[in-house]
Design an enzyme around this catalytic site. Structure first.
Site, PDB file in Angstrom:
ATOM      1  N   GLU A  91       4.790  13.281  -0.100  1.00 58.68           N
ATOM      2  CA  GLU A  91       5.465  12.781  -1.311  1.00 58.68           C
ATOM      3  C   GLU A  91       4.969  13.525  -2.557  1.00 58.68           C
ATOM      4  OE1 GLU A  91       6.155   8.164   0.205  1.00 58.68           O
ATOM      5  OE2 GLU A  91       4.541   8.586  -1.196  1.00 58.68           O
ATOM      6  N   GLU A 148       2.649   1.653  -4.275  1.00 54.51           N
ATOM      7  CA  GLU A 148       1.983   1.581  -5.582  1.00 54.51           C
ATOM      8  C   GLU A 148       1.040   2.779  -5.815  1.00 54.51           C
ATOM      9  OE1 GLU A 148       2.655  -0.890  -7.834  1.00 54.51           O
ATOM     10  OE2 GLU A 148       1.370   0.225  -9.209  1.00 54.51           O
ATOM     11  N   SER A 161       0.978   5.744  -4.322  1.00 49.61           N
ATOM     12  CA  SER A 161       1.684   7.031  -4.426  1.00 49.61           C
ATOM     13  C   SER A 161       2.333   7.158  -5.793  1.00 49.61           C
ATOM     14  CB  SER A 161       2.773   7.150  -3.360  1.00 49.61           C
ATOM     15  OG  SER A 161       2.205   7.203  -2.090  1.00 49.61           O
ATOM     16  N   CYS A 174      -7.100   5.978   4.899  1.00 49.02           N
ATOM     17  CA  CYS A 174      -5.701   5.674   4.586  1.00 49.02           C
ATOM     18  C   CYS A 174      -4.736   6.055   5.716  1.00 49.02           C
ATOM     19  CB  CYS A 174      -5.291   6.393   3.306  1.00 49.02           C
ATOM     20  SG  CYS A 174      -3.577   6.123   2.884  1.00 49.02           S
ATOM     21  N   ALA A 225       0.834  -1.215   0.000  1.00 47.96           N
ATOM     22  CA  ALA A 225       0.000   0.000   0.000  1.00 47.96           C
ATOM     23  C   ALA A 225       0.857   1.249   0.000  1.00 47.96           C
ATOM     24  CB  ALA A 225      -0.909   0.013   1.230  1.00 47.96           C
TER      25      ALA A 225
HETATM   26  C1  HEM Z   1      -1.716   8.902  -2.986  1.00 48.00           C
HETATM   27  C2  HEM Z   1      -1.447   7.773  -2.390  1.00 48.00           C
HETATM   28  C3  HEM Z   1      -2.453   6.921  -1.659  1.00 48.00           C
HETATM   29  C4  HEM Z   1      -3.791   6.736  -1.902  1.00 48.00           C
HETATM   30  C5  HEM Z   1      -4.643   7.370  -3.004  1.00 48.00           C
HETATM   31  C6  HEM Z   1      -4.275   5.796  -0.901  1.00 48.00           C
HETATM   32  C7  HEM Z   1      -5.600   5.373  -0.803  1.00 48.00           C
HETATM   33  C8  HEM Z   1      -6.093   4.577   0.208  1.00 48.00           C
HETATM   34  C9  HEM Z   1      -7.486   4.237   0.378  1.00 48.00           C
HETATM   35  C10 HEM Z   1      -8.618   4.674  -0.528  1.00 48.00           C
HETATM   36  C11 HEM Z   1      -7.600   3.462   1.492  1.00 48.00           C
HETATM   37  C12 HEM Z   1      -8.899   2.912   2.105  1.00 48.00           C
HETATM   38  C13 HEM Z   1      -9.276   1.577   1.534  1.00 48.00           C
HETATM   39  C14 HEM Z   1     -10.618   1.066   2.051  1.00 48.00           C
HETATM   40  O1  HEM Z   1     -11.338   1.750   2.776  1.00 48.00           O
HETATM   41  O2  HEM Z   1     -10.971  -0.077   1.708  1.00 48.00           O
HETATM   42  C15 HEM Z   1      -6.257   3.280   2.009  1.00 48.00           C
HETATM   43  C16 HEM Z   1      -5.948   2.532   3.104  1.00 48.00           C
HETATM   44  C17 HEM Z   1      -4.657   2.305   3.521  1.00 48.00           C
HETATM   45  N1  HEM Z   1      -3.517   2.922   3.057  1.00 48.00           N
HETATM   46 FE1  HEM Z   1      -3.381   4.259   1.553  1.00 48.00          FE
HETATM   47  N2  HEM Z   1      -3.244   5.436  -0.093  1.00 48.00           N
HETATM   48  C18 HEM Z   1      -2.108   6.107  -0.512  1.00 48.00           C
HETATM   49  C19 HEM Z   1      -0.846   6.038   0.052  1.00 48.00           C
HETATM   50  C20 HEM Z   1      -0.510   5.246   1.129  1.00 48.00           C
HETATM   51  C21 HEM Z   1       0.801   5.184   1.740  1.00 48.00           C
HETATM   52  C22 HEM Z   1       2.020   6.009   1.320  1.00 48.00           C
HETATM   53  C23 HEM Z   1       0.711   4.241   2.748  1.00 48.00           C
HETATM   54  C24 HEM Z   1       1.719   3.741   3.727  1.00 48.00           C
HETATM   55  C25 HEM Z   1       2.709   4.253   4.198  1.00 48.00           C
HETATM   56  C26 HEM Z   1      -0.649   3.749   2.764  1.00 48.00           C
HETATM   57  C27 HEM Z   1      -1.117   2.787   3.639  1.00 48.00           C
HETATM   58  C28 HEM Z   1      -2.438   2.430   3.758  1.00 48.00           C
HETATM   59  C29 HEM Z   1      -2.902   1.443   4.726  1.00 48.00           C
HETATM   60  C30 HEM Z   1      -2.045   0.652   5.694  1.00 48.00           C
HETATM   61  C31 HEM Z   1      -4.292   1.367   4.579  1.00 48.00           C
HETATM   62  C32 HEM Z   1      -5.255   0.491   5.355  1.00 48.00           C
HETATM   63  C33 HEM Z   1      -5.788   1.271   6.522  1.00 48.00           C
HETATM   64  C34 HEM Z   1      -6.814   0.510   7.337  1.00 48.00           C
HETATM   65  O3  HEM Z   1      -7.425  -0.435   6.820  1.00 48.00           O
HETATM   66  O4  HEM Z   1      -6.993   0.876   8.506  1.00 48.00           O
HETATM   67  N3  HEM Z   1      -1.363   4.384   1.784  1.00 48.00           N
HETATM   68  N4  HEM Z   1      -5.363   3.988   1.223  1.00 48.00           N
END
Ligand code: HEM
Length: 404
Positions: free
Chosen positions: A357, A240, A242, A348, A237
């Protein structure tokens, strides 16, 4: 098309322009029946308020997506015991273990380092000259280096985990076996890394996996499987999405050169521009899956317990019920409550890191390449037809290059 079961992704996916199918569904069929790539029939909600409801209401579960017989969206099996496959209170317990690392103030401390890294990557672009591919030179290496450093994963292993991650997001039925192997290998890789950290627990390193290993040793409630799931989840997560967003943000700006020029002239607009670009970019053509744990009626449709519901973030971000002129890119849009980082308990975890970033990579490119332009018409750029989609390439011409 009221009763038809539509196949997702739709035919109008993987391009810059908004999807007419999403627009049609938002107006006429806010809870629509769709068939996923894995062959499951699920519901799809497309309006802003409904997407928020599905993401935040406990009647729609993430834990249930790993249960036997649950509808599947993708080829890769979701991993149990992870942040993304648990509901409160298990989810709350897991999230607490990492929330301080990702807290706004602590993550802001990485900004100077991310800015420095972005400037170095801009040097690589300058050295490559006209035709440089920004996806390869900036969009991928930046978030990969950041997540490797944060998690404590060796950067030299990037080719390997990139390949596994690529396969993990695959939507090609023919790659089904490869996808399963890739996930097994990625899990084994993280397991070996955790074992090495356990073996050297007396020499603490300043990274998140090490912190989690020590928390477990100190008696925190965290199983070995949960620890490994954290590693896999964060590594995948953490880069990809980012990488895709960095490319999409730059490409969307360069499609209308006046937008690039406006940011070159006024860097203070970068934070609001990044939020607007996050809202505007198409990045997931399917939606976030939940499974209903009880019967729920929505817009006259009965969603039965056990049925899958997908929340279309891209569509919600273009809902005229939530935004004034949603198909207009307004770099200074205020009060922009986009759903690109999700909503509710699974919001997220890396949102602030991703913002840093995006902002810093954009600033480095704006400073160094005020005349940057696309080396190919935007409509000819190749898209990655995968679950978290984005551009496969971003060739640019540099124009005047400002000194480093
Ligand atoms: C522009 C970049 C990013 C976008 C658009 C994005 C988008 C998202 C979205 C939409 C979710 C929610 C998914 C759901 O509700 O089913 C999510 C969850 C998550 N994201 Fe991101 N993300 C980004 C970057 C990152 C980065 C840099 C990290 C880690 C360092 C990260 C780690 C996570 C994690 C661990 C979750 C799960 C959170 C949970 O279930 O409590 N993401 N992300």
């Amino acid at each position: 098309m009221t009763d038809t079961v539509l196949d997702i992704p739709f035919d109008d996916a993987f391009r810059f322009d908004p999807s007419p199918t999403f627009a049609e569904l938002r107006e006429n069929r806010p809870v629509a029946r769709v068939r996923t790539l894995a062959g499951a029939e699920v519901w799809l909600v497309t309006r802003y308020d409904d997407v928020r409801l599905v993401l935040a209401d406990p009647r729609f579960s993430r834990a249930a997506v790993v249960e036997q017989g649950a509808p599947r969206v993708a080829l890769a099996k979701p991993m149990p015991n992870s942040l993304t496959t648990t509901d409160p209170p298990e989810h709350t317990r897991l999230r607490k273990l990492v929330s301080s690392t990702f807290a706004h103030r602590r993550i802001e401390r990485t900004r100077p380092w991310v800015a420095e890294l972005s400037a170095r990557l801009a040097d690589d672009v300058a050295a490559a000259g006209d035709g440089a591919d920004l996806r390869q030179l900036v969009a991928l290496p930046l978030p990969i280096q950041v997540i490797c450093q944060l998690l404590g994963v060796p950067y030299q292993d990037r080719e390997q985990f990139r390949e596994w991650t690529e396969l993990g997001y695959s939507m090609r039925m023919a790659e089904k076996d490869l996808v399963e192997n890739a996930m097994t290998e990625l899990t084994a890789y993280i397991e070996a890394l955790v074992d090495r950290k356990l073996a050297t627990a007396d020499q603490p390193a300043d990274d998140l996996l090490d912190e989690l290993v020590r928390a477990r040793e100190a008696g925190d409630r965290l199983s070995q499987q949960e620890l490994i799931a954290f590693g896999v989840n964060l590594l995948v997560a953490g880069h990809e999405t980012s990488a895709n967003q960095i490319s999409s943000c730059v490409a969307t700006l360069l499609r209308r050169p006046e937008n690039w020029a406006r940011l070159v002239a006024d860097h203070t607009l970068v934070p609001s521009a990044v939020e607007e670009l996050l809202r505007f970019n198409r990045f997931s053509e399917v939606g976030q899956l939940r499974v209903a744990v009880e019967d729920v009626e929505l817009h006259g449709v009965l969603i039965k317990a056990g049925e899958g519901v997908m929340a279309a973030l891209n569509s919600a971000n273009r809902d005229p019920r939530a935004y004034d002129a949603p198909d207009e890119l307004r770099l200074d849009r205020q009060d922009n409550k986009h759903l690109s980082f999700g909503f509710g308990p699974h919001f997220c975890l890396g949102a602030q890191l991703a913002r840093i970033e995006l902002q810093e990579s954009l600033l480095a490119l704006l400073r160094r390449f005020p005349e940057l332009s696309l080396a190919k018409p935007a409509e000819e750029l190749e898209w990655r037809r995968v679950l978290v989609s984005g551009l496969a390439e971003l060739p640019v011409n540099l124009g005047t290059v400002a000194p480093a």
